[in-house]
Design an enzyme around this catalytic site. Structure first.
Site, PDB file in Angstrom:
ATOM      1  N   ARG A 177     -17.599  -2.900  -5.061  1.00  0.00           N
ATOM      2  CA  ARG A 177     -17.543  -1.632  -5.783  1.00  0.00           C
ATOM      3  C   ARG A 177     -17.823  -0.521  -4.775  1.00  0.00           C
ATOM      4  NH1 ARG A 177     -21.724   0.619 -10.438  1.00  0.00           N
ATOM      5  NH2 ARG A 177     -20.577   2.555 -10.848  1.00  0.00           N
ATOM      6  N   HIS A 178     -16.983   0.506  -4.773  1.00  0.00           N
ATOM      7  CA  HIS A 178     -17.115   1.601  -3.803  1.00  0.00           C
ATOM      8  C   HIS A 178     -18.541   2.148  -3.738  1.00  0.00           C
ATOM      9  CE1 HIS A 178     -17.502   4.585  -6.991  1.00  0.00           C
ATOM     10  NE2 HIS A 178     -16.535   3.945  -7.626  1.00  0.00           N
ATOM     11  N   GLY A 179     -18.865   2.815  -2.625  1.00  0.00           N
ATOM     12  CA  GLY A 179     -20.158   3.476  -2.505  1.00  0.00           C
ATOM     13  C   GLY A 179     -20.327   4.575  -3.554  1.00  0.00           C
TER      14      GLY A 179
ATOM     15  N   ARG B 271     -12.471   7.481  -3.402  1.00  0.00           N
ATOM     16  CA  ARG B 271     -13.763   6.827  -3.157  1.00  0.00           C
ATOM     17  C   ARG B 271     -13.596   5.350  -2.814  1.00  0.00           C
ATOM     18  NH1 ARG B 271     -13.056   8.057  -8.601  1.00  0.00           N
ATOM     19  NH2 ARG B 271     -13.661   6.505 -10.173  1.00  0.00           N
TER      20      ARG B 271
ATOM     21  N   ALA C  19     -19.984  11.335  -6.102  1.00  0.00           N
ATOM     22  CA  ALA C  19     -20.746  12.502  -6.575  1.00  0.00           C
ATOM     23  C   ALA C  19     -21.075  12.381  -8.064  1.00  0.00           C
ATOM     24  CB  ALA C  19     -19.954  13.777  -6.301  1.00  0.00           C
TER      25      ALA C  19
ATOM     26  N   GLU D 138     -10.226   2.464 -11.254  1.00  0.00           N
ATOM     27  CA  GLU D 138     -11.300   2.315 -12.224  1.00  0.00           C
ATOM     28  C   GLU D 138     -10.711   2.301 -13.643  1.00  0.00           C
ATOM     29  OE1 GLU D 138     -13.774   1.188 -13.485  1.00  0.00           O
ATOM     30  OE2 GLU D 138     -15.479   2.278 -12.665  1.00  0.00           O
TER      31      GLU D 138
END
Length: 258
Positions: free
Chosen positions: A10-12, A62, A15, A89
């Site tokens: 899962r991406h970092g 992202r 924001a 997503e």
């Protein structure tokens, strides 16, 4: 005995993860913490001696940015990166942009958990009155999809994420794995959860309790039929991983007003 290794990530942190808002198909870059998570993930994978042959990402920044940072930290910038909207997503429809904790206060934690974590419940669809509708559907990245823009989702359950993801898995990812390539799928919480459900045979009810924190690599060891030979492994400091899982689970809880 495992034949293949597959990594899910899962991406970092983005924001809107930090602001606890439903980000979904709104394109967000990583936060400063998210950049560090991706770099730390790459360093961990390098220290453990892993090497990738292929990386698959969504077409959201992202996800792509996370893949780049991981490969850079590993010294493997040359590894091919393949992008598809089918790894995007989950589309949260009309919920996009809303704060999860505020929604829990308004609608109750159970309702928000159903929207976030259930398998077959679809949130209300996005329409043209939504403040992010044009930002999403006028974005030219969606001209590159293998379906017409008007056929793209307006809201999805996790079940519907799996339905749009599986053709890509079967046609594009599986052939590379079966060539003996070690692949990283750097995607999103729900696209990774959908794939885990499929590969591990997680029940419709139990998938609600599968939590993937940002920036933590998941190792799947698969047999020749791409069935797991052992439980998934979340790599890294296990105490930090458990704290990160709790943080994700707490996102849908109401915060008392001051």
């Amino acid at each position: 005995m495992s034949t293949y290794k597959l990594f899910l990530l899962r991406h970092g942190e983005g924001a809107w993860n930090k602001e606890n808002r439903f980000c979904s198909w709104v394109d967000q870059k990583l936060s400063e913490d998210g950049v560090k998570e991706a770099q730390d993930c790459g360093r961990l994978l390098k220290e453990q001696g892993y090497k990738f042959d292929m990386v698959f990402t969504s077409i959201l920044s992202r996800s792509v940015q996370t893949a780049w940072l991981v490969l850079e930290a590993m010294g493997q910038e040359w590894v091919p990166v393949v992008k598809s909207w089918r790894l995007n997503e989950r589309h949260y429809g009309a919920l996009i942009g809303l704060n999860r904790a505020e929604m829990a206060l308004e609608h109750g934690e159970e309702k928000v958990k159903l929207w976030r974590r259930s398998y077959d419940i679809t949130p209300p669809p996005i329409d043209e009155s939504h403040p992010y509708f044009l930002e999403i559907y006028n974005d030219r990245r969606y001209n590159t999809c293998d379906v017409p823009k008007e056929k793209l989702p307006r809201a999805e359950s996790l079940k519907e994420v799996l339905v749009r993801l599986l053709p890509y898995w079967d046609s594009t990812v599986v052939p590379e794995i079966k060539k003996g390539k070690t692949a990283l799928i750097a995607a999103h919480g729900n696209s990774c959860r959908a794939l885990l459900k499929y590969l591990e045979g997680v029940s419709d009810a139990d998938i609600a309790n599968v939590t993937l924190p940002t920036g933590i690599p998941v190792l799947l060891e698969l047999d020749e039929n791409l069935k797991p030979v052992k439980p998934r492994q979340l790599l890294g400091d296990q105490a930090k991983i458990q704290a990160a899982i709790k943080k994700v689970e707490d996102q849908g809880k109401a915060k008392p007003s001051n």
